[in-house]
Design a protein around this motif. Structure first.
Motif, PDB file in Angstrom:
ATOM      1  N   LYS A 108       1.307 -13.009   9.223  1.00 22.90           N
ATOM      2  CA  LYS A 108       0.685 -11.826   9.824  1.00 22.90           C
ATOM      3  C   LYS A 108       1.202 -11.601  11.254  1.00 22.90           C
ATOM      4  CE  LYS A 108      -2.007 -11.083   6.265  1.00 22.90           C
ATOM      5  NZ  LYS A 108      -1.572 -10.141   5.280  1.00 22.90           N
ATOM      6  N   ARG A 191      10.652  -1.331  10.674  1.00 23.94           N
ATOM      7  CA  ARG A 191      10.141   0.032  10.678  1.00 23.94           C
ATOM      8  C   ARG A 191      10.593   0.649  11.985  1.00 23.94           C
ATOM      9  NH1 ARG A 191       4.676  -2.413   8.006  1.00 23.94           N
ATOM     10  NH2 ARG A 191       5.212  -1.858   5.867  1.00 23.94           N
ATOM     11  N   ARG A 248      -1.094   5.260   7.788  1.00 20.10           N
ATOM     12  CA  ARG A 248       0.127   4.599   8.259  1.00 20.10           C
ATOM     13  C   ARG A 248       1.294   5.532   7.993  1.00 20.10           C
ATOM     14  NH1 ARG A 248      -0.715  -1.648   6.044  1.00 20.10           N
ATOM     15  NH2 ARG A 248      -2.836  -1.797   6.836  1.00 20.10           N
ATOM     16  N   GLU A 250       4.156   5.537   6.959  1.00 20.39           N
ATOM     17  CA  GLU A 250       5.129   4.719   6.234  1.00 20.39           C
ATOM     18  C   GLU A 250       6.490   5.405   6.257  1.00 20.39           C
ATOM     19  OE1 GLU A 250       4.577   1.797   4.971  1.00 20.39           O
ATOM     20  OE2 GLU A 250       2.422   1.616   4.569  1.00 20.39           O
ATOM     21  N   PHE A 258       0.861   4.149  -4.552  1.00 21.33           N
ATOM     22  CA  PHE A 258       0.941   2.743  -4.125  1.00 21.33           C
ATOM     23  C   PHE A 258       1.228   2.637  -2.632  1.00 21.33           C
ATOM     24  CE2 PHE A 258       3.171  -1.246  -3.281  1.00 21.33           C
ATOM     25  CZ  PHE A 258       2.318  -2.159  -3.865  1.00 21.33           C
ATOM     26  N   SER A 260       1.135   5.104   0.290  1.00 21.15           N
ATOM     27  CA  SER A 260       0.849   6.451   0.786  1.00 21.15           C
ATOM     28  C   SER A 260       0.729   6.407   2.294  1.00 21.15           C
ATOM     29  CB  SER A 260      -0.474   6.978   0.236  1.00 21.15           C
ATOM     30  OG  SER A 260      -0.650   6.638  -1.097  1.00 21.15           O
ATOM     31  N   PHE A 263      -4.632   6.540   3.022  1.00 20.96           N
ATOM     32  CA  PHE A 263      -5.202   5.779   1.916  1.00 20.96           C
ATOM     33  C   PHE A 263      -6.531   5.187   2.351  1.00 20.96           C
ATOM     34  CE2 PHE A 263      -4.091   1.603   3.667  1.00 20.96           C
ATOM     35  CZ  PHE A 263      -3.064   1.936   4.542  1.00 20.96           C
ATOM     36  N   GLN A 265      -9.219   1.872   2.395  1.00 21.75           N
ATOM     37  CA  GLN A 265      -9.327   0.418   2.286  1.00 21.75           C
ATOM     38  C   GLN A 265     -10.769   0.000   2.037  1.00 21.75           C
ATOM     39  OE1 GLN A 265      -7.488  -0.722   6.103  1.00 21.75           O
ATOM     40  NE2 GLN A 265      -5.836  -1.622   4.912  1.00 21.75           N
ATOM     41  N   GLY A 341      -5.262  -8.519  -0.048  1.00 23.05           N
ATOM     42  CA  GLY A 341      -4.857  -9.733   0.650  1.00 23.05           C
ATOM     43  C   GLY A 341      -6.107 -10.473   1.110  1.00 23.05           C
ATOM     44  N   ALA A 381      -8.816  -5.036   0.598  1.00 30.49           N
ATOM     45  CA  ALA A 381      -8.322  -4.421  -0.644  1.00 30.49           C
ATOM     46  C   ALA A 381      -7.981  -2.956  -0.422  1.00 30.49           C
ATOM     47  CB  ALA A 381      -9.390  -4.535  -1.733  1.00 30.49           C
ATOM     48  N   GLY A 382      -7.054  -2.446  -1.206  1.00 34.11           N
ATOM     49  CA  GLY A 382      -6.707  -1.030  -1.161  1.00 34.11           C
ATOM     50  C   GLY A 382      -7.435  -0.307  -2.284  1.00 34.11           C
ATOM     51  N   ARG A 385      -4.810   1.699  -4.349  1.00 39.21           N
ATOM     52  CA  ARG A 385      -4.046   0.788  -5.218  1.00 39.21           C
ATOM     53  C   ARG A 385      -4.931   0.262  -6.339  1.00 39.21           C
ATOM     54  NH1 ARG A 385      -0.014  -2.749  -1.345  1.00 39.21           N
ATOM     55  NH2 ARG A 385       0.973  -0.923  -0.381  1.00 39.21           N
TER      56      ARG A 385
HETATM   57  P1  ATP Z   1       2.279  -3.829   2.101  1.00 38.66           P
HETATM   58  O1  ATP Z   1       2.929  -5.170   2.339  1.00 38.66           O
HETATM   59  O2  ATP Z   1       2.338  -3.386   0.678  1.00 38.66           O
HETATM   60  O3  ATP Z   1       2.702  -2.785   3.102  1.00 38.66           O
HETATM   61  P2  ATP Z   1       0.204  -4.779   3.714  1.00 38.66           P
HETATM   62  O4  ATP Z   1       0.342  -6.258   3.537  1.00 38.66           O
HETATM   63  O5  ATP Z   1       0.766  -4.124   4.917  1.00 38.66           O
HETATM   64  O6  ATP Z   1       0.741  -4.050   2.399  1.00 38.66           O
HETATM   65  P3  ATP Z   1      -2.516  -4.855   4.488  1.00 38.66           P
HETATM   66  O7  ATP Z   1      -2.239  -4.487   5.884  1.00 38.66           O
HETATM   67  O8  ATP Z   1      -2.843  -6.289   4.176  1.00 38.66           O
HETATM   68  O9  ATP Z   1      -1.311  -4.387   3.558  1.00 38.66           O
HETATM   69  O10 ATP Z   1      -3.635  -3.883   3.911  1.00 38.66           O
HETATM   70  C1  ATP Z   1      -4.581  -4.298   2.948  1.00 38.66           C
HETATM   71  C2  ATP Z   1      -4.497  -3.465   1.683  1.00 38.66           C
HETATM   72  O11 ATP Z   1      -4.407  -2.069   1.976  1.00 38.66           O
HETATM   73  C3  ATP Z   1      -3.271  -3.759   0.836  1.00 38.66           C
HETATM   74  O12 ATP Z   1      -3.475  -4.878  -0.001  1.00 38.66           O
HETATM   75  C4  ATP Z   1      -3.126  -2.488   0.034  1.00 38.66           C
HETATM   76  O13 ATP Z   1      -3.969  -2.524  -1.127  1.00 38.66           O
HETATM   77  C5  ATP Z   1      -3.649  -1.419   0.973  1.00 38.66           C
HETATM   78  N1  ATP Z   1      -2.512  -0.683   1.577  1.00 38.66           N
HETATM   79  C6  ATP Z   1      -1.775  -1.056   2.637  1.00 38.66           C
HETATM   80  N2  ATP Z   1      -0.840  -0.131   2.914  1.00 38.66           N
HETATM   81  C7  ATP Z   1      -0.986   0.851   1.994  1.00 38.66           C
HETATM   82  C8  ATP Z   1      -0.328   2.100   1.754  1.00 38.66           C
HETATM   83  N3  ATP Z   1       0.661   2.518   2.522  1.00 38.66           N
HETATM   84  N4  ATP Z   1      -0.755   2.864   0.717  1.00 38.66           N
HETATM   85  C9  ATP Z   1      -1.774   2.462  -0.072  1.00 38.66           C
HETATM   86  N5  ATP Z   1      -2.433   1.297   0.116  1.00 38.66           N
HETATM   87  C10 ATP Z   1      -2.058   0.498   1.132  1.00 38.66           C
END
Ligand code: ATP
Length: 512
Positions: A108, A191, A248, A250, A258, A260, A263, A265, A341, A381-382, A385
């Motif tokens: 992390k 990024r 985010r 992205e 998956f 986005s 989203f 959480q 996670g 959790a997402g 997702r």
């Molecule tokens: P990834 O590695 O896929 O980018 P992350 O490890 O950055 O995910 P976390 O910061 O741990 O994700 O966020 C917790 C949860 O939020 C993730 O397990 C996922 O289900 C959800 N999540 C994170 N980023 C996104 C996104 N861009 N779109 C949809 N869901 C997301």
């Protein structure tokens, strides 16, 4: 085809069904869409709500029994999307605003991509590549060791080269490993800019007015931790739960919802005594895994991937760890993608906010007569997702049916619980049906009523939205007060008394 066979399911077909039946639409579709944003239609909004409600119910309202045999103590929160920008400085999200960053998914930790270098077997970068912090001899030596170990032979100095991470291709990123961890694939691609969406507060829009849309709901919990302690009777160990939007920017949104840019959480921050970290970490990891299983994500498609705790330097003190609950999506198969996670964040966040906010966040534990900053276990959790995994799992091709496919949702999260069909639009059948629908929706929520089209077409539509039971009013109903029940999964049809429908449904919906 079994539901476990996700590799052979087509995302194009799943996305087409989502659009056709009102689960998910492209945002701003009539203007050509907007990359990374998705809208939920009537079925999708209900499905998402059912999943969110199930999470809230099972975590907050009716929490599980914890490792000590008592109900876990959890309270809810609903914090703002926009907070004081200092929150994001303290959390580390604002550091190096314009610089390319890489995240280590295991430790992390976050690094500036131009501050870390890679080490590889030869000049053309075909070998395994490992990371070390620039200018740090010790981490260079560690990287060498990892490389040697992985290759099972010594690498000669003249075979080694180093290069900036920024120069790596996507394939090469996939086999890099973070400085603090052991397994490859722990680092994200760089990024090119901060992932946070920026906005301005007030009318003047100067640099001083910058604010950010939250990139995670977690920080809203940490900054309210003391408010919750002071305003309720919770005692450590306890958790704070929150669901809500996160944003985010992205760089490459992809794979339907998956990845986005907007989203939702579902996060718990669970505060415990540092010595109890491991116990609570294991509890949450295992319970969260079984929760997803209980919703129908089972068997080969679900994986609990424990990260190697020995390699997590800054967790080593507490002995806790990090794991991912992963799902085999059709677009990741045969591999898996992260759904949730579960991590021990130590006391890192509270410490940061105590320092940056100049506040005391220590907890006085009366039972232990001890003052300390609690450790935090975070199951994160997402929701989107989660919905996507439920959609992919439910999608079941069946060439024998008129619809050729049906959605095999667990009845608990199925967006439409039942449907009532008058066989024909006469002889009082629509009125009987409408009355039955009104009775059932009071108790079970979403119950559809559809008096039009052939009965076959109506069944086909319900198969595609994943409605578990359809009740049909026909000529016999008028004489013997019975209706036909059609079971989505078995396609069996039986007759039961119209006065038995409510009890039948209650039993079926709670049994699954
Ligand atoms: P990834 O590695 O896929 O980018 P992350 O490890 O950055 O995910 P976390 O910061 O741990 O994700 O966020 C917790 C949860 O939020 C993730 O397990 C996922 O289900 C959800 N999540 C994170 N980023 C996104 C996104 N861009 N779109 C949809 N869901 C997301």
């Amino acid at each position: 085809m079994s539901n476990a066979d996700n590799a052979s399911k087509s995302m194009t077909d799943i996305m087409a069904l989502c659009k056709r039946r009102g689960f998910i639409f492209q945002a701003s579709e009539i203007y050509g869409g907007v990359n990374g944003f998705w809208d939920y239609g009537p079925q999708g909004a209900q499905l998402k709500k059912n999943l969110r409600d199930a999470w809230w119910n099972d975590c907050v309202t009716n929490p599980p029994i914890g490792p000590d045999g008592d109900e876990v103590s959890i309270v809810g929160l609903d914090s703002c999307i926009i907070q004081n920008p200092k929150v994001w400085e303290a959390s580390g999200h604002v550091g190096g605003f314009n610089d390319p960053m890489v995240d280590c998914k295991e430790s992390k930790r976050r690094y500036r991509a131009d501050h870390i270098m890679c080490i590889c077997e030869d000049g053309d970068q075909e070998g395994l590549i490992f990371a070390y912090l620039e200018g740090d001899d010790e981490s260079l030596a560690q990287a060498r060791k990892k490389l040697d170990k992985n290759k099972k032979r010594k690498i000669e100095d003249d075979k080694l080269c180093t290069c900036a991470f920024l120069e790596l291709s996507a394939e090469e990123w996939a086999i890099t490993v973070g400085p603090d961890v052991k397994d490859p694939g722990s680092l994200t691609e760089p990024r090119a800019f901060n992932l946070m969406f920026k906005t301005y507060l007030g009318a003047t829009a100067t640099e001083d007015d910058i604010a950010y849309l939250r990139p995670e709901t977690a920080q809203g919990i940490f900054i309210n931790y003391k408010n919750v302690l002071d305003s309720t009777r919770v005692k450590v160990p306890f958790g704070i739960a929150q669901t809500g939007k996160a944003f985010r920017n992205e760089v490459t949104p992809r794979n339907f919802t998956f990845r986005s840019r907007e989203f939702e959480q579902m996060e718990i921050e669970f505060f415990c005594h540092p010595e109890e970290s491991r116990k609570w970490y294991e509890f949450w990891r295992d319970w969260r895994m079984s929760w997803w299983e209980s919703l129908g994500l089972a068997g080969d498609n679900l994986l609990l991937r424990e990260h190697d705790k020995d390699e997590l330097a800054h967790y080593a003190k507490t002995g806790a760890g990090t794991s991912d609950i992963e799902y085999r999506f059709p677009f990741t198969a045969p591999g898996f993608g992260e759904l949730e996670g579960v991590a021990d964040r130590s006391n890192y966040d509270l410490k940061q906010h105590a320092e940056h906010g100049n506040t005391k966040l220590e907890y006085f534990d009366q039972e232990r007569n001890e003052r300390y900053l609690p450790n935090v276990i975070e199951p994160s959790a997402g929701l989107d997702r989660g919905v996507l995994s439920l959609l992919c799992e439910a999608y079941t091709p069946d060439p024998e049916r008129p619809s050729k496919v049906y959605m095999k949702f667990n009845p608990r999260i199925a967006p439409t619980k039942a449907a009532v069909f008058p066989l024909v639009k006469k002889d009082g059948m629509p009125e009987i049906g409408k009355k039955l629908q009104t009775q059932l929706r009071k108790r079970f929520g979403a119950v559809d009523f559809d008096p039009k089209q052939s009965i076959g077409k109506r069944y086909a539509r319900m198969d595609e939205v994943g409605c578990p039971y359809c009740f049909t009013i026909d000529g016999d109903t008028l004489t013997d007060q019975t209706v036909t029940v059609r079971d989505r999964d078995t396609l069996s049809q039986e007759r039961i008394g119209i006065d038995k429908v409510e009890g039948f449904l209650a039993e079926k919906l709670s049994a699954e």
